[in-house]
Design a protein around this motif. Structure first.
Motif, mmCIF file in Angstrom:
data_model
loop_
_atom_site.group_PDB
_atom_site.id
_atom_site.type_symbol
_atom_site.label_atom_id
_atom_site.label_comp_id
_atom_site.label_asym_id
_atom_site.label_seq_id
_atom_site.Cartn_x
_atom_site.Cartn_y
_atom_site.Cartn_z
ATOM 1 N N HIS A 1 105.935 -14.735 40.806
ATOM 2 C CA HIS A 1 104.581 -15.273 40.950
ATOM 3 C C HIS A 1 103.733 -14.485 41.945
ATOM 4 O O HIS A 1 102.563 -14.817 42.146
ATOM 5 C CB HIS A 1 104.662 -16.728 41.413
ATOM 6 C CG HIS A 1 105.376 -16.883 42.733
ATOM 7 N ND1 HIS A 1 106.744 -16.824 42.837
ATOM 8 C CD2 HIS A 1 104.910 -17.052 43.996
ATOM 9 C CE1 HIS A 1 107.089 -16.984 44.103
ATOM 10 N NE2 HIS A 1 105.993 -17.121 44.831
ATOM 11 N N ASN A 2 104.288 -13.445 42.567
ATOM 12 C CA ASN A 2 103.553 -12.676 43.564
ATOM 13 C C ASN A 2 102.461 -11.814 42.914
ATOM 14 O O ASN A 2 102.513 -11.526 41.722
ATOM 15 C CB ASN A 2 104.502 -11.771 44.347
ATOM 16 C CG ASN A 2 105.368 -12.548 45.324
ATOM 17 O OD1 ASN A 2 105.577 -13.737 45.161
ATOM 18 N ND2 ASN A 2 105.871 -11.868 46.328
ATOM 19 N N ASN B 1 99.218 -12.659 37.428
ATOM 20 C CA ASN B 1 99.084 -13.809 38.330
ATOM 21 C C ASN B 1 97.722 -13.892 39.024
ATOM 22 O O ASN B 1 97.530 -14.745 39.895
ATOM 23 C CB ASN B 1 100.168 -13.791 39.420
ATOM 24 C CG ASN B 1 101.569 -13.860 38.860
ATOM 25 O OD1 ASN B 1 101.861 -14.645 37.965
ATOM 26 N ND2 ASN B 1 102.458 -13.021 39.382
ATOM 27 N N SER C 1 101.038 -20.053 36.610
ATOM 28 C CA SER C 1 101.515 -21.313 37.183
ATOM 29 C C SER C 1 101.098 -21.545 38.624
ATOM 30 O O SER C 1 101.065 -22.692 39.078
ATOM 31 C CB SER C 1 103.042 -21.369 37.087
ATOM 32 O OG SER C 1 103.631 -20.348 37.868
ATOM 33 N N THR C 2 100.762 -20.481 39.365
ATOM 34 C CA THR C 2 100.345 -20.663 40.753
ATOM 35 C C THR C 2 98.837 -20.783 40.908
ATOM 36 O O THR C 2 98.341 -21.000 42.017
ATOM 37 C CB THR C 2 100.848 -19.490 41.621
ATOM 38 O OG1 THR C 2 100.437 -18.260 41.025
ATOM 39 C CG2 THR C 2 102.369 -19.517 41.739
ATOM 40 N N ALA C 3 98.089 -20.647 39.825
ATOM 41 C CA ALA C 3 96.628 -20.780 39.857
ATOM 42 C C ALA C 3 96.179 -21.500 38.583
ATOM 43 O O ALA C 3 95.576 -20.898 37.691
ATOM 44 C CB ALA C 3 95.961 -19.413 39.975
ATOM 45 N N ASP D 1 104.606 -18.294 35.014
ATOM 46 C CA ASP D 1 104.369 -17.312 36.075
ATOM 47 C C ASP D 1 104.630 -15.915 35.533
ATOM 48 O O ASP D 1 104.857 -15.722 34.329
ATOM 49 C CB ASP D 1 105.221 -17.621 37.306
ATOM 50 C CG ASP D 1 106.705 -17.406 37.067
ATOM 51 O OD1 ASP D 1 107.132 -17.418 35.898
ATOM 52 O OD2 ASP D 1 107.449 -17.226 38.057
ATOM 53 N N ARG E 1 109.326 -19.902 35.326
ATOM 54 C CA ARG E 1 108.865 -21.209 35.807
ATOM 55 C C ARG E 1 107.642 -21.643 35.010
ATOM 56 O O ARG E 1 106.945 -20.832 34.410
ATOM 57 C CB ARG E 1 108.549 -21.180 37.299
ATOM 58 C CG ARG E 1 107.344 -20.362 37.675
ATOM 59 C CD ARG E 1 106.911 -20.629 39.114
ATOM 60 N NE ARG E 1 107.798 -20.045 40.092
ATOM 61 C CZ ARG E 1 107.624 -20.146 41.412
ATOM 62 N NH1 ARG E 1 106.603 -20.842 41.889
ATOM 63 N NH2 ARG E 1 108.439 -19.562 42.249
ATOM 64 N N ASP F 1 103.987 -31.131 37.944
ATOM 65 C CA ASP F 1 104.867 -30.145 38.571
ATOM 66 C C ASP F 1 106.308 -30.270 38.063
ATOM 67 O O ASP F 1 106.627 -31.086 37.200
ATOM 68 C CB ASP F 1 104.806 -30.250 40.099
ATOM 69 C CG ASP F 1 105.395 -31.560 40.639
ATOM 70 O OD1 ASP F 1 106.031 -32.311 39.874
ATOM 71 O OD2 ASP F 1 105.216 -31.828 41.847
ATOM 72 N N SER G 1 108.627 -26.252 42.061
ATOM 73 C CA SER G 1 107.705 -25.172 41.702
ATOM 74 C C SER G 1 107.674 -24.892 40.211
ATOM 75 O O SER G 1 106.812 -24.140 39.746
ATOM 76 C CB SER G 1 108.098 -23.894 42.442
ATOM 77 O OG SER G 1 109.416 -23.498 42.086
#
Length: 448
Positions: A103-104, A216, A221-223, A243, A248, A260, A330
């Motif tokens: 996810h970075n 990403n 998934s992180t945004a 991600d 995930r 989540d 996560s």
């Protein structure tokens, strides 16, 4: 165990900076190849990657490393992490490698390694590999006639799509569901939308135009805000966000609410119980999963076995104790009946199967419990050991006493970034917020 290269999920860092350099990548491949090579027969490695620009550099370096110690290499190109784990077993490989920082942002990259069984490596094996990376391997290189060969292989997308589809009953169709899929411009940008379409869904695709830099970036998934807007715009029944390496998943319901991993595990666990498919006395999750999940499972007569953070620790506990459902808040969901690691697409398909069977909106299906208030904050550190400072220890002790039996406190260094993560949860939100803020302030004073 102090490790120099490996963190909680392989080797990770900024691309072209230590330890994610061509030199370290090549020596890692050489060391892994030597660790898993045994006998006189030909040995194989499979390498997949996500869509980062630096993936080409690392892939080439690792091909050089593997072939230098006599291993043949299959290269798949962009493919989800769970697909690489699956192919490691399917292709009868000795080792599998996924080049990804999950996810970075694009500037980071990483090296995830799977053994011949498709599982991530143990701490002990990683320690052996680290020792070899640090050593002189010149005398262990293959003879000129024994060098490995490398080739790109075709058809891997179709193989993974069929694998994912087979996790559902053969007669189940997603016809009638409008699904927005956000692939985060990452590894699943081809396979995930295609699998959903082949299963009959009306698919709306976003995050499927990778350019090497946008993985990403404001998507995935992180945004999930992009996904929420698109679900509202096209009046979709569900939104699915993966991600960068698609191990995930986060879901958005038809009302735009984010679902989540804890809620997803609750959905899958109850479904497996009703179908008689749940192995073990409950499920496995990490110390970060919400207390509400634990209480929900208790109401079903199930337990929650907790591990330290990292999906491979969840998998290790599942294997050791006979569980077949586990995961992380996560969105790493591990369903060991199907896969050896987290698989965002397969987890989403299990949820879609429940939605179809119940005939209810996703907002009802995916809200199994009310989470207790949980606060998570991070402190960036430059180095040292601030958690060993007496002032920080005193603040943490006081916080634990204030929470008592009505909450939990988890403080841990990140395994992938120079951060300390502070999480507290409990029924009293004001108390939880004060506890976290007090610890954060203490850490900042020490880390300054």
């Amino acid at each position: 165990m102090t490790r120099k290269y490996f963190g909680t999920d392989g080797i990770r860092g900024t691309a072209n900076r230590w330890p994610i350099t061509p030199e370290i990548a090549m020596k890692t491949a050489m060391s892994v190849g030597l660790a898993f090579r045994n006998g006189a027969e030909r040995h194989r490695a499979v390498i997949g990657k996500d869509t980062r620009l630096s993936g080409y550099m690392i892939e080439t370096a690792m091909v050089a490393g593997f072939t230098a110690v006599g291993m043949d290499v299959f290269m798949t190109g962009p493919l989800p992490t769970p697909a690489v784990a699956m192919l490691t077993r399917s292709l009868r490989c000795d080792v599998g490698v996924m080049i990804s920082a999950s996810h970075n942002p694009f500037a980071d990259n990483g090296i995830k390694i799977f053994g011949p069984d498709g599982y991530k490596l143990s701490d002990e094996i990683e320690a052996e590999i680290e020792a070899m990376i640090e050593s002189d391997l010149t005398g262990r290189l293959a003879a000129p006639s024994d060098l490995g060969r490398a080739k790109r292989i075709d058809g891997v997308h179709d193989r993974y799509i069929e694998f994912a589809k087979r996790t559902l009953p053969r007669n189940l169709s997603l016809s009638g569901l409008r699904v927005v899929i956000d692939c985060g411009n990452g590894a699943a940008y081809k396979v995930a939308p295609e699998a959903l379409w082949e299963l009959g869904a009306d698919v709306v695709r976003i995050g499927v135009d990778p350019d090497g830099f946008n993985i990403n970036r404001d998507c995935g998934s992180t945004a999930p805000d992009l996904l929420r807007r698109k679900v509202h715009e096209v009046r979709a029944d569900i939104g699915i966000a993966l991600d960068g390496d698609a191990d995930r998943v986060i879901i958005v319901d038809e009302k735009g609410n984010i679902v989540d991993g804890d809620q997803l595990m609750a959905v899958v666990a109850q479904s497996f119980v009703e179908d008689g498919r749940l192995a073990g006395p409950g499920i496995v999750a990490t110390v970060m999963s919400n207390l509400g999940l634990e209480r929900f499972l208790g109401g079903l007569g199930l337990g929650l076995k907790r591990t330290k953070v990292g999906d491979r620790y969840v998998v290790e506990a599942m294997r050791a104790h006979g569980y077949n459902v586990g995961g992380e808040q996560s969105g790493h969901i591990i369903l060991s009946d199907y896969a050896t690691t987290g698989d965002g697409l397969v987890a989403a398909l299990q949820v879609l199967a429940v939605v179809k069977r119940l005939g209810k909106p996703v907002s009802e299906v995916c809200h199994r419990f009310d989470p207790v208030p949980q606060i998570l904050k991070n402190v960036r550190i430059a180095g040292g050991k601030p958690l060993e400072d007496d002032r920080v220890k005193a603040t943490i002790d006081d916080a634990e006493k204030r929470l008592g039996n009505q909450g939990r406190l988890v403080i841990r260094p990140s395994g992938t970034e120079p951060l300390i993560r502070v999480m507290a949860e409990g029924d009293n939100q004001d108390l939880v917020e004060r506890v976290v803020d007090d610890i954060i302030d203490a850490l900042k004073k020490v880390a300054a």
